[in-house]
Design a protein around this motif. Structure first.
Motif, PDB file in Angstrom:
ATOM      1  N   THR A  28      -4.297  15.449   2.724  1.00 17.44           N
ATOM      2  CA  THR A  28      -3.153  15.257   3.623  1.00 17.44           C
ATOM      3  C   THR A  28      -2.422  16.583   3.806  1.00 17.44           C
ATOM      4  O   THR A  28      -2.014  17.193   2.810  1.00 17.44           O
ATOM      5  N   LEU A  40       1.913  18.519   2.424  1.00 18.04           N
ATOM      6  CA  LEU A  40       2.566  18.030   1.208  1.00 18.04           C
ATOM      7  C   LEU A  40       3.013  19.207   0.341  1.00 18.04           C
ATOM      8  O   LEU A  40       2.413  20.276   0.373  1.00 18.04           O
ATOM      9  N   GLN A  59       4.101  14.563  -9.065  1.00 16.50           N
ATOM     10  CA  GLN A  59       4.977  13.869  -8.110  1.00 16.50           C
ATOM     11  C   GLN A  59       4.108  12.984  -7.209  1.00 16.50           C
ATOM     12  O   GLN A  59       3.109  13.441  -6.649  1.00 16.50           O
ATOM     13  N   LEU A  60       4.536  11.734  -7.050  1.00 16.15           N
ATOM     14  CA  LEU A  60       3.728  10.770  -6.283  1.00 16.15           C
ATOM     15  C   LEU A  60       3.480  11.215  -4.843  1.00 16.15           C
ATOM     16  O   LEU A  60       2.435  10.912  -4.268  1.00 16.15           O
ATOM     17  N   ASP A  61       4.461  11.926  -4.261  1.00 15.98           N
ATOM     18  CA  ASP A  61       4.292  12.357  -2.871  1.00 15.98           C
ATOM     19  C   ASP A  61       3.850  13.818  -2.787  1.00 15.98           C
ATOM     20  O   ASP A  61       3.946  14.448  -1.741  1.00 15.98           O
ATOM     21  N   GLY A  62       3.365  14.364  -3.902  1.00 17.53           N
ATOM     22  CA  GLY A  62       2.988  15.779  -3.915  1.00 17.53           C
ATOM     23  C   GLY A  62       1.516  16.009  -3.641  1.00 17.53           C
ATOM     24  O   GLY A  62       0.698  15.080  -3.639  1.00 17.53           O
ATOM     25  N   ASP A 105      -2.269  13.828  -4.214  1.00 17.70           N
ATOM     26  CA  ASP A 105      -3.128  13.594  -3.047  1.00 17.70           C
ATOM     27  C   ASP A 105      -4.533  14.140  -3.333  1.00 17.70           C
ATOM     28  O   ASP A 105      -5.542  13.469  -3.056  1.00 17.70           O
ATOM     29  N   ASP A 127       6.587   4.253 -12.892  1.00 22.29           N
ATOM     30  CA  ASP A 127       5.812   5.482 -12.583  1.00 22.29           C
ATOM     31  C   ASP A 127       4.340   5.238 -12.880  1.00 22.29           C
ATOM     32  O   ASP A 127       3.461   5.581 -12.087  1.00 22.29           O
ATOM     33  N   ALA A 164       2.752   2.979 -10.382  1.00 25.12           N
ATOM     34  CA  ALA A 164       2.601   3.641  -9.076  1.00 25.12           C
ATOM     35  C   ALA A 164       1.430   4.619  -9.108  1.00 25.12           C
ATOM     36  O   ALA A 164       0.695   4.768  -8.123  1.00 25.12           O
ATOM     37  N   ALA A 178      -1.911   4.644  -6.791  1.00 22.88           N
ATOM     38  CA  ALA A 178      -2.290   5.800  -5.967  1.00 22.88           C
ATOM     39  C   ALA A 178      -3.694   6.297  -6.302  1.00 22.88           C
ATOM     40  O   ALA A 178      -4.441   6.725  -5.420  1.00 22.88           O
TER      41      ALA A 178
END
Ligand code: PEP
Ligand code: MN
Length: 453
Positions: free
Chosen positions: A15, A18, A277-280, A284, A305, A308, A312
């Motif tokens: 992605t 990020l 970090q989940l959105d890092g 990904d 955490d 999650a 992911a």
């Protein structure tokens, strides 16, 4: 088993945009000519490991998740190019093999042997810079990025080093494969080394009986006609923290058997406490590759955490895919671990629980050296076993910073290394490692815990 080297559009897997934490400030930026040139070189090089080997490791982790194997992962905090010598590599492998034999016998379980080696060259840091007196320079981020020497030239990130990471990993892995397949790893030989350790008066007679018992078992197997060839080789896997994403992506290839992406820089990759970090970008990256993955979980991690991260990284609950490496500190493990294990177990997710008793137990000695107490390390492992026993879950393994040399970086243990002794032989480029004797001592203590579990 072959892995395609056609990786021209690998980047489209990930992605874009990020945030990637803990990346070096490369001169010219991450899209600059120097980084591009290193990446182009890396993309053309053959894989360091085969996708099929990563799958074999994943299958072993799946067995461990069922409580039928134990994970032993060890090596330097930070490998260096200079220490990738035959002696240093041999001593590290020897230490891990010695530990594995003790654990395997007393656990009556297969031990999965994994080196923090052949790629562990990059470090996350708490501060971007280091100040000495009135000079401030970029922090040392591992030999993958810059050099430990405290000069501006040495500390300036140099992308050419990424190619040297590949080359040094390749020569290290070559020797690892030779040692573990060529007869050096013969379990009877490994047992003879251990006899040398237990007869050292500094450790008293505490482990002698265990070693004698193990020796009898080996003699019995030999007399019962077990094929001596079966003793000779061991499976040994490589691992490191997937930190520098340009390097890891350049070594991500589409496996020709399955058409799926594998990071062929190592069999097992983990994401550190500072980059998960989940959105890092690191998460990904980990989500897109097929290798077995580890995630470090510190004392601030919540059950949410952990759940999650499972969602992911392993939404289909594939066996063997996910390992949680907890690093709580001896003082917090008994308080913090139960909620995580309980929530994950209740969710039905398959994970392997591994104890890193190093990273939550670091402190600064009066002399300024970063150190750890052997007794804190063993206490965290003991707490880990207690928690799993209380919950009826499997204490799946340990993750240790160690070396095969007689360094003085962690205090305590049978040798009773003191704060004053640290200066004698402190060689780590980053965190303090258990030395050869402390590592073996830990193996005997963990073997007792495994036997009593
Ligand atoms: C490490 O394993 O060397 C490390 C930096 O660990 P953590 O991510 O747990 O801090
Ligand atoms: Mn470390």
């Amino acid at each position: 088993m072959t892995t395609s080297s056609n990786s021209s559009d690998i980047n489209s897997l990930f992605t874009p945009g990020l945030v990637a934490a803990q990346q070096p400030q490369w001169p010219g930026g991450v899209d600059g000519a120097q980084v591009r040139s290193a990446i182009d070189t890396l993309k053309k090089l053959p894989p360091l490991v085969f996708a099929g080997e990563c799958d074999a490791l994943k299958a072993k982790i799946a067995i461990a998740q069922e409580g039928k194997a134990f994970w032993l992962q060890g090596g330097d905090c930070a490998e260096t190019f200079a220490a990738a010598t035959a002696d240093s590599i041999r001593n590290r492998i020897k230490t891990i093999l010695q530990m594995a034999v003790v654990l395997q016998y007393f656990a009556s379980l297969p031990v999965i042997k994994v080196g923090r080696m052949a790629g562990q060259f990059a470090k996350p840091r708490s501060n971007d810079n280091e100040t000495r007196g009135d000079v401030t320079l970029p922090a040392y981020r591992g030999d993958a990025v810059n050099d430990l020497e405290f000069t501006l030239e040495s500390r300036t990130p140099n992308p050419d080093r990424l190619v040297q990471v590949y080359n040094t990993s390749s020569s290290t892995l070559n020797l690892v494969r030779a040692f573990t397949q060529g007869g050096f790893a013969d379990v009877r030989e490994v047992h003879n080394w251990n006899k040398g350790f237990v007869s050292d008066p500094r450790f008293g007679t505490r482990y002698e009986q265990m070693a004698t018992e193990l020796g009898r078992a080996l003699d019995f197997m030999a007399s019962a006609g077990v094929d001596p060839e079966a003793f000779k080789t061991v499976d040994f896997y490589s691992s490191h923290e997937a930190l520098i994403l340009e390097y890891e992506k350049a070594l991500t290839r589409i496996d020709s058997r399955t058409n799926l992406p594998y990071d062929v820089s190592a069999h097992f990759l983990w994401i550190g406490e500072r980059t998960r970090q989940l959105d890092g970008a690191h998460m990904d990256f980990a989500a897109k590759i097929q290798n077995p993955i580890g995630i470090k979980l510190g004392p601030k991690s919540t059950p949410e955490d952990a759940l999650a991260m499972i969602k992911a990284l392993n939404p289909d609950n594939e066996p063997g895919r996910l390992t949680f490496i907890t690093r709580m500190g001896a003082g917090l493990i008994r308080e913090k671990l139960p909620a995580l294990v309980k929530a994950v177990t209740d969710s039905g997710a398959k994970v392997l629980w591994v104890c890193d008793p190093m990273h939550g137990n670091t402190y600064e000695a009066p002399s300024g050296y970063k150190t750890r107490k052997f007794e804190d390390v063993t206490d965290e492992v003991r707490g880990f076993f207690e928690v799993h026993k209380a919950l009826g879950t499997h204490p799946g393994g340990i993750h240790i910073e160690l070396t095969g040399d007689d360094v003085t970086e962690c205090v305590g243990g049978g040798e009773q290394i003191s704060h004053e002794d640290l200066a004698t032989r402190y060689e780590s480029a980053c965190d303090p490692r258990l030395n050869h004797s402390q590592s073996l001592e830990l193996a005997f203590l963990v073997a007792e815990m495994l036997r009593d579990r």
